[in-house]
Design a protein around this motif. Structure first.
Motif, short mmCIF file in Angstrom:
data_model
loop_
_atom_site.label_atom_id
_atom_site.label_comp_id
_atom_site.label_asym_id
_atom_site.label_seq_id
_atom_site.Cartn_x
_atom_site.Cartn_y
_atom_site.Cartn_z
N GLY A 150 -22.62 18.91 -11.50
CA GLY A 150 -22.31 17.62 -10.91
C GLY A 150 -21.22 17.72 -9.85
N CYS A 151 -20.20 18.53 -10.11
CA CYS A 151 -19.11 18.72 -9.14
C CYS A 151 -19.64 19.35 -7.85
CB CYS A 151 -18.03 19.61 -9.74
SG CYS A 151 -17.10 18.83 -11.08
N LEU A 152 -20.52 20.33 -7.98
CA LEU A 152 -21.07 21.00 -6.81
C LEU A 152 -21.95 20.05 -6.00
CD1 LEU A 152 -22.00 24.43 -8.43
CD2 LEU A 152 -20.17 24.00 -6.77
N SER A 192 -12.89 23.62 -13.30
CA SER A 192 -12.11 23.55 -12.04
C SER A 192 -11.97 24.94 -11.43
CB SER A 192 -10.73 22.95 -12.31
OG SER A 192 -10.84 21.63 -12.79
N ASP A 193 -11.69 25.93 -12.26
CA ASP A 193 -11.54 27.30 -11.76
C ASP A 193 -12.86 27.83 -11.18
OD1 ASP A 193 -8.91 27.29 -12.52
OD2 ASP A 193 -9.25 28.33 -14.43
N LYS A 206 -13.66 28.92 -7.24
CA LYS A 206 -14.19 30.23 -6.86
C LYS A 206 -15.48 30.09 -6.04
CE LYS A 206 -12.30 32.83 -10.77
NZ LYS A 206 -12.62 33.61 -12.00
N MET A 207 -16.28 29.11 -6.39
CA MET A 207 -17.58 28.95 -5.74
C MET A 207 -17.49 28.22 -4.40
SD MET A 207 -19.87 27.97 -9.10
CE MET A 207 -21.45 28.00 -8.26
N THR A 208 -16.51 27.31 -4.24
CA THR A 208 -16.44 26.49 -3.03
C THR A 208 -15.19 26.72 -2.19
OG1 THR A 208 -15.32 24.67 -4.17
CG2 THR A 208 -17.74 24.68 -4.23
N LYS A 209 -14.24 27.45 -2.76
CA LYS A 209 -12.94 27.66 -2.09
C LYS A 209 -12.19 26.33 -1.93
CE LYS A 209 -14.32 31.88 -1.57
NZ LYS A 209 -13.88 32.90 -2.54
N SER A 210 -12.51 25.36 -2.75
CA SER A 210 -11.85 24.05 -2.68
C SER A 210 -11.36 23.64 -4.07
CB SER A 210 -12.83 22.98 -2.16
OG SER A 210 -13.31 23.33 -0.88
N GLU A 211 -10.34 22.79 -4.08
CA GLU A 211 -9.80 22.28 -5.34
C GLU A 211 -10.56 21.02 -5.77
OE1 GLU A 211 -7.32 23.51 -7.10
OE2 GLU A 211 -6.43 25.01 -5.76
#
Length: 218
Positions: A121-123, A150-151, A155-160
């Motif tokens: 969902g976040c992605l 979150s971690d 790692k996957m998006t380079k975003s917080e």
């Protein structure tokens, strides 16, 4: 010309007049009978034509009624079959929901699935602030997953991404599980509950499910 001759002449004239009258009367009678017979024949033919027309009309109506009755019967049978098929499909959906709910009985499996659903969902939302709506019973599990998700997201998006649980409103207890994610202050959401995912899978696989259940149904 004497009186006898005059009387004889008058008698002849009277006889002639009577004969003429009789012939005229007979002519009128014959003509009247001819006209009567013509009218009678015409009336009989008209009656016959009307009877034939009525018979044809009734015969056609009978055929139409038979077709309608057959079609109605066929449609009724088809509707009953479709209703039975729909009921069977609904039973499949109910059974699938029960099986999904049973996943919660295996904590490790359920926790891994929740992690995947939240991360997915976040992605999809790609927002920096996301609120999670879950079942009240699932809140402790999701709290444990926030850091891990979150971690992995970073790692996957380079975003917080800042994740939090909506503590005011929870998913209904009838919900089999999963999570609903909100971003943009609730204006955008993604339903990753078990029911929503099941509905998507159900619709996408409907042709396959129908074939498996009703391959012998015409």
């Amino acid at each position: 010309m004497n009186d006898q001759q005059v009387k004889q002449q008058i008698q002849q004239m009277v006889s002639f007049i009577r004969q003429e009258a009789d012939e005229k009367a007979n002519e009128i009678k014959v003509k009247a009978e001819e006209e009567f017979n013509i009218r009678k024949l015409s009336a009989v033919e008209a009656a016959r034509a009307k009877i034939r027309a009525d018979y044809d009309k009734k015969s056609k109506q009978i055929v139409v009624n038979q077709k309608i009755a057959k079609s109605t019967q066929s449609n009724g049978a088809r509707l009953r079959v479709l209703k039975a098929m729909d009921l069977e499909l609904q039973n499949v959906l109910v059974d699938a929901k029960k099986q999904l709910a049973s996943i919660r009985t295996v904590p490790s499996q359920y926790k891994a699935l929740m992690e995947s659903l939240i991360l997915q969902g976040c992605l999809a939302l790609r927002d920096s602030v996301i609120v999670l709506k879950v079942r009240l019973d699932d809140a402790p599990i999701v709290k444990e997953l926030i850091g891990t998700v979150s971690d992995k997201y970073k790692k996957m998006t380079k975003s917080e991404v800042k994740l939090s649980i909506d503590g005011s409103v929870f998913l209904d207890e009838s919900c089999a599980g999963g999570v609903v994610l909100y971003s943009q202050e609730g204006r955008i959401f993604l339903d990753n509950s078990f029911e929503a995912r099941l509905a998507i899978a159900y619709e996408q696989n409907m042709p396959v499910i129908r074939t498996m259940l009703f391959q012998n149904v015409v």
